[in-house]
Design a protein around this motif. Sequence first.
Motif, PDB file in Angstrom:
ATOM      1  N   PRO A  25       0.818  -1.208   0.000  1.00 31.23           N
ATOM      2  CA  PRO A  25       0.000   0.000   0.000  1.00 31.23           C
ATOM      3  C   PRO A  25       0.855   1.263   0.000  1.00 31.23           C
ATOM      4  CG  PRO A  25       0.006  -0.979   2.166  1.00 31.23           C
ATOM      5  CD  PRO A  25       0.744  -1.926   1.264  1.00 31.23           C
ATOM      6  N   PHE A  26       0.348   2.308  -0.629  1.00 29.92           N
ATOM      7  CA  PHE A  26       1.022   3.604  -0.681  1.00 29.92           C
ATOM      8  C   PHE A  26       0.449   4.490   0.404  1.00 29.92           C
ATOM      9  CE2 PHE A  26       3.189   7.140  -2.261  1.00 29.92           C
ATOM     10  CZ  PHE A  26       2.348   8.212  -2.261  1.00 29.92           C
ATOM     11  N   LEU A  48       1.738  11.469 -12.325  1.00 31.32           N
ATOM     12  CA  LEU A  48       1.539  12.553 -11.365  1.00 31.32           C
ATOM     13  C   LEU A  48       0.963  13.778 -12.062  1.00 31.32           C
ATOM     14  CD1 LEU A  48       4.927  12.207  -9.504  1.00 31.32           C
ATOM     15  CD2 LEU A  48       2.699  11.509  -8.645  1.00 31.32           C
ATOM     16  N   LYS A  49       0.176  14.541 -11.330  1.00 30.37           N
ATOM     17  CA  LYS A  49      -0.433  15.752 -11.871  1.00 30.37           C
ATOM     18  C   LYS A  49      -0.508  16.795 -10.762  1.00 30.37           C
ATOM     19  CE  LYS A  49      -4.921  17.062 -13.569  1.00 30.37           C
ATOM     20  NZ  LYS A  49      -6.202  16.591 -14.081  1.00 30.37           N
ATOM     21  N   GLN A  83      -1.958  15.064  -7.449  1.00 32.36           N
ATOM     22  CA  GLN A  83      -2.606  13.774  -7.656  1.00 32.36           C
ATOM     23  C   GLN A  83      -1.639  12.764  -8.242  1.00 32.36           C
ATOM     24  OE1 GLN A  83      -5.751  15.095 -10.311  1.00 32.36           O
ATOM     25  NE2 GLN A  83      -7.254  14.676  -8.709  1.00 32.36           N
ATOM     26  N   GLY A  84      -1.839  11.515  -7.878  1.00 27.28           N
ATOM     27  CA  GLY A  84      -1.112  10.407  -8.469  1.00 27.28           C
ATOM     28  C   GLY A  84      -2.075   9.280  -8.748  1.00 27.28           C
ATOM     29  N   ASP A  85      -2.076   8.775  -9.981  1.00 26.00           N
ATOM     30  CA  ASP A  85      -2.947   7.669 -10.374  1.00 26.00           C
ATOM     31  C   ASP A  85      -2.106   6.624 -11.087  1.00 26.00           C
ATOM     32  OD1 ASP A  85      -5.605   8.473  -9.570  1.00 26.00           O
ATOM     33  OD2 ASP A  85      -5.434  10.063 -11.076  1.00 26.00           O
ATOM     34  N   LYS A 107      -3.802   2.303  -7.766  1.00 31.48           N
ATOM     35  CA  LYS A 107      -3.290   3.068  -6.625  1.00 31.48           C
ATOM     36  C   LYS A 107      -3.483   4.532  -6.961  1.00 31.48           C
ATOM     37  CE  LYS A 107       0.930   0.936  -6.284  1.00 31.48           C
ATOM     38  NZ  LYS A 107       2.287   0.826  -5.751  1.00 31.48           N
ATOM     39  N   SER A 108      -3.934   5.298  -5.994  1.00 34.39           N
ATOM     40  CA  SER A 108      -4.092   6.731  -6.227  1.00 34.39           C
ATOM     41  C   SER A 108      -4.009   7.485  -4.908  1.00 34.39           C
ATOM     42  CB  SER A 108      -5.423   7.025  -6.921  1.00 34.39           C
ATOM     43  OG  SER A 108      -6.490   6.715  -6.088  1.00 34.39           O
TER      44      SER A 108
END
Length: 134
Positions: free
Chosen positions: A26-27, A56-57, A68-70, A82-83
């Motif tokens: 998990p992140f 990444l955004k 954000q990271g998706d 994962k986000s």
Amino acid sequence: MSVYRFFGPRPTFFGELMERERHFSPFAASDSSEITNTADKFSVNLNVSQFKPEELKINLDGRKLTIQGDQVVETKYGNSKKSFTRILLLPDNVDFAAVASNLTEDGKLSIEAPKKEVLHGRSIPIQQLENAAQ
């Protein structure tokens, strides 16, 4: 009739479950984030080492900074996602036009913004005009 064949141990299923547990990581961005707000600058540092740069955004809308990271992870067991999202309200005295971000090779994301120069009050001298009517 025994219920053992329905509820008994299933070694192959248990082995697959353990294999899945080993690949699950998990992140938790909250474990490795740091926000600094000094008189000179505002900065945010995040550990995003589990994400690629294209996943990444960063968006700035007025004072609202969104990070954000998706990521879609494909394994032999299927797909997972994962986000994370971090939303911060920047201070009023930040120079919004100068917000910049850097990503190091080891996955440390840094977003910095210098503070605007605070205008202090100044004294305005009074000029005396000579009366032209004299």
